[in-house]
Design a protein around this motif. Sequence first.
Motif, PDB file in Angstrom:
ATOM      1  N   THR A   8       0.821  -1.218   0.000  1.00 31.02           N
ATOM      2  CA  THR A   8       0.000   0.000   0.000  1.00 31.02           C
ATOM      3  C   THR A   8       0.852   1.264   0.000  1.00 31.02           C
ATOM      4  N   THR A  12       0.578   4.034  -2.935  1.00 28.41           N
ATOM      5  CA  THR A  12       0.215   5.413  -2.602  1.00 28.41           C
ATOM      6  C   THR A  12       1.320   6.388  -2.944  1.00 28.41           C
ATOM      7  N   ARG A  67      -0.064  14.835   1.840  1.00 24.74           N
ATOM      8  CA  ARG A  67      -0.917  13.772   1.326  1.00 24.74           C
ATOM      9  C   ARG A  67      -1.365  12.829   2.445  1.00 24.74           C
TER      10      ARG A  67
END
Length: 233
Positions: A8, A12, A67
Motif C-alpha cells: 500500500t 500510494t 498527502r
Amino acid sequence: MRFRHADTIWATFPELASGALYATGIGAAADTGPRAAAYTARALARLADTTEGEFPEVLAWRRAFSRMGMKPTQYRCASESLLRRLRKEGTLPRIHPLVDLCNALSVAYAVPVAVLDVDRIAGPLLEVRPAAGDETYTAFGGGVERPAAGEVTFVDSAGRAHARRWTHRQSGHSAVGEHTRRVLVVTEAMHDDGAEAVSDLLKTLQEEVAAHWEAVTESAVLTGAAPDFVFGD
C-alpha cells in the motif's frame, strides 16, 4: 530478518525511492568526525544560497506529508529538521560515530536516513506500513505512545513502532548506542532524482562503514517490484 515497505505504501507513493544497509561489527570507538564534517560542509555550502525549505528533496517530503493529512511545517521529515538545525546552529550534535556519519550524509543528500539497532527489533519482519492503532512506540524520553490508525510507521513482528509519522521521528527503543553491534540503515527519498540519490548515498555509506569498522555489510535498493531486503542470519 526481512525489511520491506508494504504494498500500500508503494501504491500510494509510487515516487518513493528507498535503500537499506545492514552492518554487523559496529562499535562506538570509531572516529567519523572528519568524514562527517566533510559531508556537513556540503550541506552548509548549499544552505549558504537558500534555505532547506527550497530544496526539491525537502519539498517532495512536504508534499508526501500533506498527502498523509499532516501539516508539513509542523511535522518535518528528519532530514529537513537536521538541515534546519544546521542552518541555525552551524553544526550537528554528536551522538554516536555511525549516527553522526548518517546524519551528515542525510544533510548532504537532503533525504532522511534512519539508523536502527537490529537487536532491539523483533523479527522476522520490520515493515513500513500504516499503523493499525494498537502498536506501541517508545519516545527518547521513555514515554510510551500509540500511533493513530493509518499513521505510517516502521512496525516489527511484536507490534512495536520504531518511528512516528514515517520519517519524522525515530524510536528511543531501537536507538543506536554504546551497546549496538548490528544496525539497519534505511534511506528514503521522494524527489524526481530520488533513485539516483539513494543509490549514491547507499554506496557512499557502505564505503564509509568499511573504512571505519571491520564490519560485514549487505545492502539493497528497494522498489515496488522488489520491495524486500532480507539480511542477517
